[in-house]
Write a protein that holds these residues in place. Structure first.
Motif, PDB file in Angstrom:
ATOM      1  N   VAL A 151       0.847  -1.196   0.000  1.00  0.00           N
ATOM      2  CA  VAL A 151       0.000   0.000   0.000  1.00  0.00           C
ATOM      3  C   VAL A 151       0.879   1.242   0.000  1.00  0.00           C
ATOM      4  N   LYS A 152       1.896   1.226   0.842  1.00  0.00           N
ATOM      5  CA  LYS A 152       2.832   2.354   0.918  1.00  0.00           C
ATOM      6  C   LYS A 152       3.532   2.561  -0.435  1.00  0.00           C
ATOM      7  N   TYR A 153       3.994   1.471  -1.051  1.00  0.00           N
ATOM      8  CA  TYR A 153       4.672   1.535  -2.346  1.00  0.00           C
ATOM      9  C   TYR A 153       3.750   2.120  -3.416  1.00  0.00           C
TER      10      TYR A 153
ATOM     11  N   ILE B 291      -1.721  -5.073  -5.479  1.00  0.00           N
ATOM     12  CA  ILE B 291      -0.296  -4.978  -5.143  1.00  0.00           C
ATOM     13  C   ILE B 291       0.505  -5.982  -5.975  1.00  0.00           C
ATOM     14  N   TYR B 292      -0.008  -7.211  -6.091  1.00  0.00           N
ATOM     15  CA  TYR B 292       0.682  -8.223  -6.894  1.00  0.00           C
ATOM     16  C   TYR B 292       0.846  -7.738  -8.333  1.00  0.00           C
ATOM     17  N   ARG B 293      -0.237  -7.274  -8.933  1.00  0.00           N
ATOM     18  CA  ARG B 293      -0.173  -6.844 -10.343  1.00  0.00           C
ATOM     19  C   ARG B 293       0.706  -5.609 -10.523  1.00  0.00           C
ATOM     20  N   LEU B 294       0.710  -4.699  -9.551  1.00  0.00           N
ATOM     21  CA  LEU B 294       1.577  -3.521  -9.620  1.00  0.00           C
ATOM     22  C   LEU B 294       3.050  -3.913  -9.533  1.00  0.00           C
ATOM     23  N   LEU B 295       3.382  -4.814  -8.609  1.00  0.00           N
ATOM     24  CA  LEU B 295       4.779  -5.243  -8.458  1.00  0.00           C
ATOM     25  C   LEU B 295       5.260  -6.014  -9.686  1.00  0.00           C
ATOM     26  N   VAL B 296       4.377  -6.796 -10.289  1.00  0.00           N
ATOM     27  CA  VAL B 296       4.741  -7.502 -11.520  1.00  0.00           C
ATOM     28  C   VAL B 296       4.952  -6.483 -12.644  1.00  0.00           C
ATOM     29  N   HIS B 297       4.055  -5.514 -12.756  1.00  0.00           N
ATOM     30  CA  HIS B 297       4.162  -4.489 -13.796  1.00  0.00           C
ATOM     31  C   HIS B 297       5.468  -3.706 -13.668  1.00  0.00           C
ATOM     32  N   ASP B 298       5.855  -3.384 -12.437  1.00  0.00           N
ATOM     33  CA  ASP B 298       7.090  -2.630 -12.193  1.00  0.00           C
ATOM     34  C   ASP B 298       8.333  -3.517 -12.182  1.00  0.00           C
ATOM     35  N   LYS B 299       8.140  -4.822 -12.450  1.00  0.00           N
ATOM     36  CA  LYS B 299       9.228  -5.799 -12.499  1.00  0.00           C
ATOM     37  C   LYS B 299       9.970  -5.922 -11.163  1.00  0.00           C
ATOM     38  N   VAL B 300       9.230  -5.756 -10.068  1.00  0.00           N
ATOM     39  CA  VAL B 300       9.797  -5.939  -8.731  1.00  0.00           C
ATOM     40  C   VAL B 300       9.786  -7.428  -8.383  1.00  0.00           C
ATOM     41  N   ILE B 301       8.746  -8.133  -8.806  1.00  0.00           N
ATOM     42  CA  ILE B 301       8.655  -9.580  -8.614  1.00  0.00           C
ATOM     43  C   ILE B 301       8.355 -10.218  -9.963  1.00  0.00           C
ATOM     44  N   PRO B 302       8.788 -11.464 -10.158  1.00  0.00           N
ATOM     45  CA  PRO B 302       8.512 -12.128 -11.439  1.00  0.00           C
ATOM     46  C   PRO B 302       7.055 -12.561 -11.529  1.00  0.00           C
ATOM     47  N   PRO B 303       6.477 -12.523 -12.708  1.00  0.00           N
ATOM     48  CA  PRO B 303       5.076 -12.929 -12.860  1.00  0.00           C
ATOM     49  C   PRO B 303       4.918 -14.448 -12.849  1.00  0.00           C
ATOM     50  N   MET B 304       3.735 -14.876 -12.461  1.00  0.00           N
ATOM     51  CA  MET B 304       3.363 -16.290 -12.567  1.00  0.00           C
ATOM     52  C   MET B 304       2.573 -16.444 -13.861  1.00  0.00           C
ATOM     53  N   PRO B 305       2.548 -17.649 -14.436  1.00  0.00           N
ATOM     54  CA  PRO B 305       1.659 -17.861 -15.585  1.00  0.00           C
ATOM     55  C   PRO B 305       0.223 -17.536 -15.174  1.00  0.00           C
TER      56      PRO B 305
ATOM     57  N   GLU C 136       2.957   5.914  -2.674  1.00  0.00           N
ATOM     58  CA  GLU C 136       4.118   6.782  -2.920  1.00  0.00           C
ATOM     59  C   GLU C 136       4.390   6.913  -4.413  1.00  0.00           C
ATOM     60  N   ARG C 137       4.140   5.849  -5.153  1.00  0.00           N
ATOM     61  CA  ARG C 137       4.348   5.864  -6.596  1.00  0.00           C
ATOM     62  C   ARG C 137       3.256   6.668  -7.301  1.00  0.00           C
ATOM     63  N   GLY C 138       2.142   6.888  -6.619  1.00  0.00           N
ATOM     64  CA  GLY C 138       1.049   7.636  -7.207  1.00  0.00           C
ATOM     65  C   GLY C 138       0.150   6.784  -8.086  1.00  0.00           C
ATOM     66  N   ALA C 139       0.246   5.473  -7.938  1.00  0.00           N
ATOM     67  CA  ALA C 139      -0.516   4.568  -8.791  1.00  0.00           C
ATOM     68  C   ALA C 139      -1.904   4.267  -8.236  1.00  0.00           C
ATOM     69  N   VAL C 140      -2.089   4.439  -6.933  1.00  0.00           N
ATOM     70  CA  VAL C 140      -3.353   4.028  -6.323  1.00  0.00           C
ATOM     71  C   VAL C 140      -3.569   4.779  -5.008  1.00  0.00           C
ATOM     72  N   VAL C 141      -4.831   4.928  -4.665  1.00  0.00           N
ATOM     73  CA  VAL C 141      -5.209   5.417  -3.340  1.00  0.00           C
ATOM     74  C   VAL C 141      -6.225   4.416  -2.812  1.00  0.00           C
ATOM     75  N   PHE C 142      -5.834   3.671  -1.796  1.00  0.00           N
ATOM     76  CA  PHE C 142      -6.737   2.678  -1.223  1.00  0.00           C
ATOM     77  C   PHE C 142      -7.699   3.348  -0.258  1.00  0.00           C
ATOM     78  N   GLU C 143      -8.936   2.868  -0.252  1.00  0.00           N
ATOM     79  CA  GLU C 143      -9.962   3.341   0.658  1.00  0.00           C
ATOM     80  C   GLU C 143      -9.945   2.462   1.906  1.00  0.00           C
ATOM     81  N   PRO C 144     -10.370   2.995   3.054  1.00  0.00           N
ATOM     82  CA  PRO C 144     -10.388   2.179   4.282  1.00  0.00           C
ATOM     83  C   PRO C 144     -11.262   0.928   4.170  1.00  0.00           C
ATOM     84  N   GLY C 145     -12.265   0.950   3.337  1.00  0.00           N
ATOM     85  CA  GLY C 145     -13.159  -0.190   3.191  1.00  0.00           C
ATOM     86  C   GLY C 145     -12.706  -1.234   2.189  1.00  0.00           C
ATOM     87  N   ASP C 146     -11.582  -1.029   1.527  1.00  0.00           N
ATOM     88  CA  ASP C 146     -11.091  -1.994   0.543  1.00  0.00           C
ATOM     89  C   ASP C 146     -10.709  -3.304   1.234  1.00  0.00           C
TER      90      ASP C 146
END
Length: 77
Positions: A19-21, A43-57, A24-34
């Motif tokens: 959430v912090k990542y 978070i998974y899809r954002l980290l994969v998109h930014d190539k922080v973690i490798p994607p799964m099939p 800070e990146r400006g990609a999302v604002v989470f609501e308290p009810g999410d």
């Protein structure tokens, strides 16, 4: 997929750091009810998109596998 020893705590850490990542990146604002599931998927899809973690099939992507992948990521922070 082998369950990590302290996976629940690592998932909580992964959500907090993800959430912090994303905000800070400006990609999302989470609501308290999410839901945790929604946050985990985003978070998974954002980290994969930014190539922080490798994607799964795409056919292997599930809520459980995303949680596990994020727990592994959090264990390295």
């Amino acid at each position: 997929m082998k369950k990590l020893k302290n996976e629940k705590e690592l998932i909580k850490k992964a959500i907090a750091e993800g959430v912090k990542y994303g905000e800070e990146r400006g990609a999302v604002v989470f609501e308290p009810g999410d839901s945790a599931d929604l946050k985990i998927e985003y978070i998974y899809r954002l980290l994969v998109h930014d190539k922080v973690i490798p994607p799964m099939p795409e056919e292997q992507v599930s809520q459980q596998s995303m949680r596990h992948r994020l727990a592994i990521w959090a264990s390295h922070l």
